[in-house]
Design a protein around this motif. Structure first.
Motif, PDB file in Angstrom:
ATOM      1  N   ARG A   1      -1.054  -9.594   1.839  1.00 34.48           N
ATOM      2  CA  ARG A   1       0.138  -8.742   2.014  1.00 34.48           C
ATOM      3  C   ARG A   1       0.832  -9.023   3.328  1.00 34.48           C
ATOM      4  O   ARG A   1       0.389  -9.839   4.090  1.00 34.48           O
TER       5      ARG A   1
ATOM      6  N   ASP B   1       9.463   9.018  -0.034  1.00 33.38           N
ATOM      7  CA  ASP B   1      10.908   8.832  -0.292  1.00 33.38           C
ATOM      8  C   ASP B   1      11.650   8.447   0.981  1.00 33.38           C
ATOM      9  O   ASP B   1      12.526   7.573   0.978  1.00 33.38           O
TER      10      ASP B   1
ATOM     11  N   TRP C   1       0.830  -1.226   0.000  1.00 39.93           N
ATOM     12  CA  TRP C   1       0.000   0.000   0.000  1.00 39.93           C
ATOM     13  C   TRP C   1       0.859   1.269   0.000  1.00 39.93           C
ATOM     14  O   TRP C   1       0.570   2.254   0.658  1.00 39.93           O
ATOM     15  N   PHE C   2       1.804   1.228  -0.745  1.00 40.46           N
ATOM     16  CA  PHE C   2       2.721   2.387  -0.747  1.00 40.46           C
ATOM     17  C   PHE C   2       2.059   3.636  -1.336  1.00 40.46           C
ATOM     18  O   PHE C   2       2.346   4.760  -0.954  1.00 40.46           O
ATOM     19  N   LYS C   3       1.203   3.390  -2.245  1.00 42.11           N
ATOM     20  CA  LYS C   3       0.497   4.540  -2.843  1.00 42.11           C
ATOM     21  C   LYS C   3      -0.220   5.330  -1.768  1.00 42.11           C
ATOM     22  O   LYS C   3      -0.216   6.562  -1.765  1.00 42.11           O
TER      23      LYS C   3
ATOM     24  N   ARG D   1      17.146  -1.952  -6.126  1.00 34.67           N
ATOM     25  CA  ARG D   1      15.808  -1.395  -6.375  1.00 34.67           C
ATOM     26  C   ARG D   1      15.491  -1.658  -7.842  1.00 34.67           C
ATOM     27  O   ARG D   1      16.153  -1.124  -8.718  1.00 34.67           O
TER      28      ARG D   1
ATOM     29  N   HIS E   1       4.754  12.682  -1.177  1.00 31.73           N
ATOM     30  CA  HIS E   1       5.797  11.960  -1.917  1.00 31.73           C
ATOM     31  C   HIS E   1       7.141  11.971  -1.200  1.00 31.73           C
ATOM     32  O   HIS E   1       7.879  10.976  -1.180  1.00 31.73           O
TER      33      HIS E   1
ATOM     34  N   ASN F   1       2.160   7.573   0.103  1.00 36.82           N
ATOM     35  CA  ASN F   1       2.377   8.783  -0.708  1.00 36.82           C
ATOM     36  C   ASN F   1       1.193   9.710  -0.625  1.00 36.82           C
ATOM     37  O   ASN F   1       1.361  10.928  -0.446  1.00 36.82           O
TER      38      ASN F   1
HETATM   39  N1  LIG Z   1       7.353   8.582  -2.829  1.00 33.46           N
HETATM   40  C1  LIG Z   1       7.606   7.800  -3.839  1.00 33.46           C
HETATM   41  N2  LIG Z   1       6.648   7.085  -4.366  1.00 33.46           N
HETATM   42  C2  LIG Z   1       6.905   6.268  -5.374  1.00 33.46           C
HETATM   43  C3  LIG Z   1       8.171   6.135  -5.891  1.00 33.46           C
HETATM   44  N3  LIG Z   1       8.111   5.215  -6.906  1.00 33.46           N
HETATM   45  C4  LIG Z   1       6.827   4.793  -7.000  1.00 33.46           C
HETATM   46  N4  LIG Z   1       6.099   5.436  -6.081  1.00 33.46           N
HETATM   47  C5  LIG Z   1       4.734   5.262  -5.851  1.00 33.46           C
HETATM   48  O1  LIG Z   1       4.462   3.995  -5.388  1.00 33.46           O
HETATM   49  C6  LIG Z   1       3.100   3.737  -5.623  1.00 33.46           C
HETATM   50  C7  LIG Z   1       2.853   2.392  -6.036  1.00 33.46           C
HETATM   51  O2  LIG Z   1       1.499   2.134  -5.934  1.00 33.46           O
HETATM   52  P1  LIG Z   1       0.811   0.857  -6.432  1.00 33.46           P
HETATM   53  O3  LIG Z   1       1.560   0.241  -7.600  1.00 33.46           O
HETATM   54  O4  LIG Z   1      -0.598   1.082  -6.727  1.00 33.46           O
HETATM   55  O5  LIG Z   1       0.898  -0.166  -5.249  1.00 33.46           O
HETATM   56  P2  LIG Z   1       0.528  -0.019  -3.710  1.00 33.46           P
HETATM   57  O6  LIG Z   1      -0.108   1.239  -3.474  1.00 33.46           O
HETATM   58  O7  LIG Z   1       1.882  -0.115  -3.016  1.00 33.46           O
HETATM   59  O8  LIG Z   1      -0.323  -1.221  -3.506  1.00 33.46           O
HETATM   60  P3  LIG Z   1       0.111  -2.695  -3.427  1.00 33.46           P
HETATM   61  O9  LIG Z   1       1.474  -2.812  -4.093  1.00 33.46           O
HETATM   62  O10 LIG Z   1      -0.919  -3.424  -4.197  1.00 33.46           O
HETATM   63  O11 LIG Z   1       0.181  -3.031  -2.030  1.00 33.46           O
HETATM   64  C8  LIG Z   1       2.726   4.750  -6.669  1.00 33.46           C
HETATM   65  O12 LIG Z   1       1.817   5.694  -6.079  1.00 33.46           O
HETATM   66  C9  LIG Z   1       3.963   5.429  -7.086  1.00 33.46           C
HETATM   67  O13 LIG Z   1       3.750   6.797  -7.357  1.00 33.46           O
HETATM   68  C10 LIG Z   1       9.170   6.911  -5.344  1.00 33.46           C
HETATM   69  O14 LIG Z   1      10.329   6.889  -5.752  1.00 33.46           O
HETATM   70  N5  LIG Z   1       8.836   7.717  -4.320  1.00 33.46           N
END
Ligand SMILES: Nc1nc2c(ncn2[C@@H]2O[C@H](COP(=O)(O)OP(=O)(O)OP(=O)(O)O)[C@@H](O)[C@H]2O)c(=O)[nH]1
Length: 677
Positions: free
Chosen positions: A656, A556, A542-544, A578, A552, A547
């Motif tokens: 997860r 980071d 759930w990284f999104k 990475r 953002h 953010n």
């Molecule tokens: N802050 C930041 N965000 C990043 C970076 N690279 C990717 N992201 C974010 O990581 C998020 C990835 O989201 P998703 O692919 O939907 O996955 P998720 O939200 O982690 O959900 P799941 O993987 O299904 O658990 C996106 O919002 C990208 O913008 C980065 O270098 N920095």
């Protein structure tokens, strides 16, 4: 060889050459003088002999003329008969009368012959060698000349005229004798011989004329025995006793020198053969020629010894002086030529020397200039330069090298350079001198360029690019010059570039390209060694949302925190990278499936238990991990990445914050993917 030595040697050589020429020339002049003296001696001897021959002919002709006089024939014929009749010897009155008539008949002739022809002897002999009349000794007659006068005997015997030198009772000299025949011819018989007529010339007159003609002195010496055995005492020439030191009777001499020499005992020893001597007398130098005089009997009987000797002399002072003068002149000219040549040699050598010196100075100046330029180059060069000899001992070092190495010249020059700046590698291990490129160039004479590390005086080392060039002298490597420059900065830039090219800037982990490359290398290594390695795919859950919730930047920071926890959770040999935005992979070399699952679980737990402490506050988060092994058949990173991805997907799908594995059947007895929650 020094200039002085060359000069002395050249002068000595020149002197030797000229001395040799002078000696040879002097010898040549002496030989020529000797040769001309010898030919002169032969010429004079021949002149004497020819002259004597001529004289004998004249004497014979004269005798023949007188013998042909009818009155002479008549008187002799009568005298022969009369003397015989009067008892031989001088005969008696009749014979005296005839003698007187004969004398009167020829008196005028005799006077003339004495005066004009130099005749000293005229004699009439009756058959049987009985002296009838001596015009040169009119009172001496009637004596027998048999056995004494071979000439008269032969003329009587052979009935023909003859001539020669002979010593008689009253006269010694050259004679010509002719037979006197009776004018009456008896039929069937030869003309009767009535006597022999003889004329003789005294030597003094003869040699005086010869002397006048040839301008040399002539003399005749008679051996005492030949005189005393033949001549009446009062007719003998001056006896040796009267001339102290004289060996012989002096019969005649055209000049006074011979008598003087005899008196002074100055005559060279004489052994009866031809001699040609030089005699110094009263300030003059004479050539003295002496040869045997053979008389008429001696010519008939070669066993008879010579009766004396003929002496010929001439003043050769002028000739010898001229020869000496010639020698002196030649010597002077030679000395002059030597002096001129010597001066010329000195001048030329000096000129050459100046030329040499100027060339030397020019060369030296050029060498100095070059050396100065080299020094300036050495001093000014930004590159470090040092030189070593064959023993690797430093011979020079330029300021740039001094600065880079931190050594003063006197700390370097004369010391083994390898032990100073090259003995240890950057990691502190020993650097064997035999492996040192400088030592290699010293050994093989080959130039080489390479990167090395040098050690400073303070012990720190720095990378350099160095060129080692051999120094050759006469084709032999006598040392090496090393030119180097510090490439620390370059290396740092290279390292930075390498790092940049292989590292993710946000997390400091290997970037995707580097990780994939390492994974590929590990696949190949695994295929070679058979040791299993594992691969994890890690994704933040759930990284999104993070953010979206924290922004953002907070995201980071979470990513950086995650990378930090990741590094701490792994072994040194493990490689995290990475590979996507919030996707990470970990290569676990030498790990089994179990090891991989344990490591993944440890990581998962560590993340769960350690929220990210960001500037936006504590942000807890979790990760899902998919694990797999490198397996047979993997020939590119895609295959293990796909399997790990698949396991990750399953972990995600399963809720997860968990670990799932995708391993071959043999590793999972149930054939099911391993899941850890
Ligand atoms: N802050 C930041 N965000 C990043 C970076 N690279 C990717 N992201 C974010 O990581 C998020 C990835 O989201 P998703 O692919 O939907 O996955 P998720 O939200 O982690 O959900 P799941 O993987 O299904 O658990 C996106 O919002 C990208 O913008 C980065 O270098 N920095």
């Amino acid at each position: 060889m020094s200039y002085r030595a060359i000069l002395v040697l050249a002068s000595l050589l020149l002197m030797a050459i000229f001395a040799g020429v002078a000696l040879f020339g002097a010898r040549l002049v002496d030989v020529r003088l000797q040769a001309s003296l010898e030919s002169e001696a032969l010429r004079l001897k021949t002149a004497y002999e020819l002259s004597q021959g001529e004289l004998e002919q004249q004497m014979m002709a004269l005798a023949g003329m007188v013998a042909a006089d009818p009155e002479v024939i008549r008187l002799l014929k009568a005298a022969g008969a009369t003397v015989e009749g009067e008892g031989n010897g001088s005969g008696g009155e009749e014979a005296d009368l005839l003698r007187r008539q004969l004398y009167l008949h020829l008196r005028q002739h005799w006077s003339y012959m004495q005066k004009e022809l130099g005749i000293r002897q005229m004699q009439f002999v009756l058959p049987g060698s009985l002296s009838f009349l001596r015009f040169h000794a009119p009172t001496q007659h009637g004596d027998s000349l048999a056995g004494l006068r071979w000439l008269l005997r032969d003329v009587e015997r052979k009935r023909t005229a003859a001539s020669g030198f002979e010593t008689g009772r009253a006269y010694a000299g050259i004679r010509g004798a002719a037979p006197i025949f009776d004018s009456e011819l008896r039929p069937g018989d030869a003309r009767a011989l009535v006597g022999v007529m003889e004329v003789g010339m005294a030597f003094d007159g003869y040699i005086e004329r010869l002397s006048e003609r040839t301008a040399v002195g002539f003399g005749v010496l008679l051996d005492p025995a030949s005189v005393t055995s033949a001549m009446w005492e009062n007719y003998r020439p001056p006896a040796p006793a009267e001339q102290p030191g004289a060996c012989c009777y002096l019969l005649a001499a055209s000049r006074g020198e011979l008598a003087d020499w005899m008196a002074d005992k100055a005559l060279p020893a004489y052994a009866g053969t031809f001699r040609n001597d030089l005699v110094d007398h009263q300030g003059h130098r004479f050539q003295l020629i002496r040869f045997p005089l053979r008389d008429y009997p001696g010519l008939q009987d070669p066993t008879r010894p010579p009766i004396g000797s003929v002496v010929i002399w001439q003043d050769v002072g002028a000739m010898i002086e001229a020869s000496g003068d010639f020698k002196d002149k030649a010597f002077f000219n030679l000395a002059f030529a030597y002096a001129v040549t010597q001066l010329l040699v000195l001048f030329l050598v000096n000129l050459s020397r100046r030329e040499w010196i100027s060339q030397l100075l020019e060369q030296t100046a050029r060498v100095k200039e070059l050396s100065h330029q080299n020094e300036v180059l050495l001093m000014a060069a930004g590159e470090g330069i040092f030189g070593v000899d064959r023993g690797h001992v430093a011979t020079f070092i330029n300021p740039a090298a001094q600065k880079m190495l931190g050594y003063a010249p006197d700390e370097v020059i004369g010391n083994n350079l390898h032990s100073l700046i090259h003995a240890l590698r950057p990691d502190g291990s020993a650097y064997d001198e035999s492996a040192c490129p400088i030592a290699m160039t010293l050994a093989d004479g080959q130039a080489r360029t390479l990167e090395e590390n040098l050690r400073r005086r303070d012990g720190s080392s720095f990378p350099v690019q160095m060129t080692v060039s051999p120094i050759r002298e006469n084709g032999v490597c006598t040392g090496a010059v090393v030119v180097f420059h510090d490439i620390s900065e370059l290396k740092e830039k290279e390292a930075a570039l390498t790092w940049l090219a292989s590292t993710d800037t946000l997390t400091g982990l290997a970037n995707r390209r580097h990780f994939i490359a390492q994974l590929e290398a590990e696949i190949h290594r695994w295929q070679r060694t058979g040791f299993t390695s594992a691969l994890l795919m890690v994704d933040l859950d759930w990284f999104k949302r993070i953010n979206d919730t924290w922004g953002h930047a907070a995201g980071d920071e979470v990513l950086r925190h995650f990378a930090d926890v990741l590094r701490r959770s792994l072994r040194r040999v493990d490689l995290p990278g990475r590979v996507g935005g919030e996707e990470f992979a970990v290569l676990l070399p030498g790990s089994s499936a179990e090891d991989a699952l344990v490591a993944a679980e440890r990581l998962r737990r560590n993340i769960e238990n350690e929220p990210a402490m960001t500037s936006f506050g504590s942000i807890p988060f979790t990760v899902s991990i998919g694990a797999t092994l490198l397996i047979t058949g993997d020939d590119s990173p895609d295959q293990p990445l796909l399997r790990a991805d698949r396991a990750l997907y399953r972990a995600k799908a399963a809720g997860r914050n968990r670990v799932d594995g995708d391993f071959p059947d043999s590793l999972t007895p149930a054939g099911e993917p391993t899941s850890v929650a």
